[in-house]
Scaffold this active site. Structure first.
Site, short mmCIF file in Angstrom:
data_model
loop_
_atom_site.label_atom_id
_atom_site.label_comp_id
_atom_site.label_asym_id
_atom_site.label_seq_id
_atom_site.Cartn_x
_atom_site.Cartn_y
_atom_site.Cartn_z
N HIS A 117 -19.71 22.07 0.77
CA HIS A 117 -19.20 20.78 0.24
C HIS A 117 -18.11 20.21 1.14
CE1 HIS A 117 -15.56 22.46 -1.78
NE2 HIS A 117 -16.32 23.48 -2.07
N ASP A 119 -15.74 17.89 0.15
CA ASP A 119 -14.46 17.54 -0.48
C ASP A 119 -13.58 18.76 -0.74
OD1 ASP A 119 -16.54 18.23 -2.34
OD2 ASP A 119 -15.21 17.65 -3.97
N ASP A 144 -11.86 27.40 1.56
CA ASP A 144 -12.70 26.66 0.60
C ASP A 144 -12.33 25.18 0.68
OD1 ASP A 144 -14.05 25.62 -1.52
OD2 ASP A 144 -13.06 26.83 -3.04
N GLU A 178 -17.95 18.06 -5.03
CA GLU A 178 -18.10 19.37 -5.66
C GLU A 178 -16.98 19.61 -6.66
OE1 GLU A 178 -17.86 23.86 -6.01
OE2 GLU A 178 -16.34 22.46 -5.41
N GLU A 179 -15.77 19.20 -6.26
CA GLU A 179 -14.59 19.59 -7.02
C GLU A 179 -14.30 18.66 -8.19
OE1 GLU A 179 -13.24 22.33 -6.27
OE2 GLU A 179 -13.15 22.68 -4.11
#
Ligand SMILES: *[C@@H]1O[C@H](CO)[C@@H](O)[C@H](O)[C@H]1NC(C)=O
Length: 198
Positions: A117, A119, A144, A178-179
């Site tokens: 991802h 973001d 991450d 994603e977040e």
């Protein structure tokens, strides 16, 4: 690390890998171990190691382009250039901002996606400058998930360099959202596209 990467390659190379059951995991691991001895896979591993200085440099570059939820565009564009430079693939950005690279397989009967991802979970304005302490890089999002983006890119580069052929098509993806409030919208859109457009 090698076994992990072998597992990635086996997923990519082996038609049956995804339909295997738990009880077959022993032969799955054996097959992964076998793959680590294949010439082309060894060449790919060597390429990953050779690329390491560049990979670390680009990890820093990407991490320092802020990508809070809903503001992934700049990082996505930089990542798109990197995918394009990897060669051999068609690269594009879809309607929600996912960055995609399609590497064609021999038959292309199935499509296998390898996704990271774009973001980060940190709000706009967070200092994302990377600091080196000893031999370790520190910055919000460096593990991450900027590192995840570099894994996806480096697997593509290694497969290109080692001329690894696959049966299936492989899609290398960097997804948005994603977040948090992003609510996986990039991955949801990707699955929707695959489901309805193929
Ligand atoms: C792994 O390689 C050995 C030796 O070539 C072979 O006998 C065995 O069947 C292979 N295992 C798998 C799961 O492919």
């Amino acid at each position: 690390m090698r076994i992990l990467l072998a597992a990635v390659f086996i997923s990519i190379l082996n038609q049956s890998a995804f339909s295997q059951t738990k009880s077959a995991s022993k032969s799955y691991l054996e097959e992964a171990a076998n793959l680590t001895r294949e010439k082309s896979v060894l060449a790919a591993f060597a390429e990953i190691e050779r690329l390491n200085p560049q990979t670390l440099q680009e990890l820093i570059e990407l991490n320092e382009i802020p990508a809070p939820p809903f503001k992934e565009t700049n990082r996505g564009l930089a990542y798109k250039s990197m995918l394009e430079e990897a060669g051999g693939v068609k690269v594009w950005i879809d309607s929600v901002g996912n960055v995609l690279a399609l590497r064609k397989g021999r038959t292309g009967k199935r499509l296998i996606a390898l996704d990271g991802h774009l973001d980060t979970v940190f709000p706009e304005g967070t200092d994302v400058k990377v600091k080196l302490k000893g031999d370790t890089l520190f910055a919000p999002g460096i593990g991450d998930n900027t590192r995840g983006l570099m894994v996806v890119l480096t697997v593509l580069r290694a497969m290109e360099k080692a001329s690894i052929e696959t049966e299936d098509d492989v899609l290398f993806v960097a997804t948005v959202g994603e977040e948090g409030n992003g609510d996986l919208r990039g991955v949801k859109h990707l699955l929707w596209e695959i489901r309805f457009q193929n």
